[in-house]
Enzyme design. Structure first.
Site, short mmCIF file in Angstrom:
data_model
loop_
_atom_site.label_atom_id
_atom_site.label_comp_id
_atom_site.label_asym_id
_atom_site.label_seq_id
_atom_site.Cartn_x
_atom_site.Cartn_y
_atom_site.Cartn_z
N ASN A 251 -28.73 21.49 -6.78
CA ASN A 251 -29.59 20.77 -7.71
C ASN A 251 -29.63 19.28 -7.38
O ASN A 251 -28.59 18.65 -7.21
CB ASN A 251 -29.07 20.92 -9.14
N ASP B 143 -33.50 24.89 -16.13
CA ASP B 143 -32.24 24.24 -15.78
C ASP B 143 -31.47 23.94 -17.08
O ASP B 143 -32.05 23.37 -18.02
CB ASP B 143 -32.57 22.95 -15.02
N GLU C 80 -22.83 29.09 -15.79
CA GLU C 80 -21.90 28.09 -15.26
C GLU C 80 -20.49 28.40 -15.75
O GLU C 80 -20.28 28.66 -16.93
CB GLU C 80 -22.33 26.68 -15.70
N ASP D 208 -26.37 27.72 -19.86
CA ASP D 208 -25.18 26.89 -19.65
C ASP D 208 -24.34 26.84 -20.92
O ASP D 208 -24.61 26.06 -21.83
CB ASP D 208 -25.59 25.48 -19.22
#
Ligand SMILES: [Zn+2]
Length: 269
Positions: free
Chosen positions: A216, A69, A121, A91
């Site tokens: 999430n 993540d 993202e 990200d």
């Protein structure tokens, strides 16, 4: 037409949190994602977490993915790959569009031959603690950029910014459903909703119908575990420290199970 349900990605950091998610998934016959965030890497080694997570995922009777993540750099993603993650998020959403494209593309080039899926993202999902400030809209995902981004990077999933934020929301989140519908129209890959804690059940159901495939969750699980354990301590109903560990696990599991119902992933494993 694809079956519309969302898969929960729950942040894990130790054995209890992993067992909470996997037991919830098994009891709900739902797929689930064990998500390890790079920022947790300061507190616990990715090598150790990976060893246990892979073992627990393998033993599960339902499909469990092991996901990085918010990987913040190409180097950290490589570390996750070496440690057996089945999917990763890169990200670079705070960087300019071209830089975000460049690093996301580089991650896809490494992951694709290994069968590892990549989430990126576009737009930026901010923090709930500053939610509702005037510039929030400027962080939202721009539909015109989505097509270009996916074509140039070939990512497998895309996290979007539609009025969602991480952590506790300062005020009730205002999810931009019209924007989400537009994003779904132009995106050929599944869309991801970060910052799930604090979003209403109705909004969740709507976003899943409108194209969100992965959601999430962490803060809500964390809060429940803290409340339940505080109650246990206040009542003096404990003997060992293990009782606290168990209470933490049960609190997290309770939320995971509840969320699987709302995301409609129950029975989908
Ligand atoms: Zn996030």
């Amino acid at each position: 037409m694809r079956q519309k349900y969302g898969i929960g990605a729950f942040n894990i950091f130790d054995i209890e949190s992993m067992e909470a998610v996997v037991e919830a998934a098994e009891e709900q016959k739902s797929p689930a994602i064990l998500a390890f965030a790079e920022i947790m890497g300061d507190k616990i080694s990715i090598e150790r977490v990976s060893l246990i997570a892979r073992q627990i995922a393998q033993e599960a009777s339902v499909p469990i993915a092991f996901h990085l993540d918010h990987g913040q750099s190409f180097e950290y993603v490589l570390k996750a790959i070496r440690n057996g993650f089945s999917s990763v998020m890169i990200d670079a959403s705070m960087k300019p569009f071209e830089d975000n494209v460049a690093v996301s593309k580089k991650v896809v080039e490494v992951c694709r031959p290994l069968g590892i899926t990549v989430e990126a993202e576009l737009g930026h999902v901010g923090e709930g603690s500053t939610y509702g400030q005037d510039d929030d809209d400027s962080f939202k995902t721009v539909p015109e950029e989505v097509k270009k981004f996916i074509e140039q990077t070939d990512v497998d999933a895309l996290a979007v910014s539609i009025g969602n934020a991480h952590g506790l929301y300062k005020k009730a989140p205002l999810i931009d459903h019209e924007l989400l519908k537009k994003l779904e129209e132009v995106s050929k890959v599944p869309l991801v909703l970060h910052g799930g804690s604090g979003i209403s059940d109705d909004d969740f159901r709507k976003t899943v119908r409108e194209g969100i495939c992965k959601i999430n969750i962490f803060t809500e699980m964390s809060q429940q575990a803290i409340c339940d354990t505080k109650e246990l301590l206040d009542k003096g109903e404990y003997k060992w420290v293990l009782d606290c560990c168990f209470s933490i696990k049960e609190g997290m599991k309770k939320i995971a199970k509840k969320r699987m119902e709302v995301f409609d992933s129950v029975g989908k494993a």
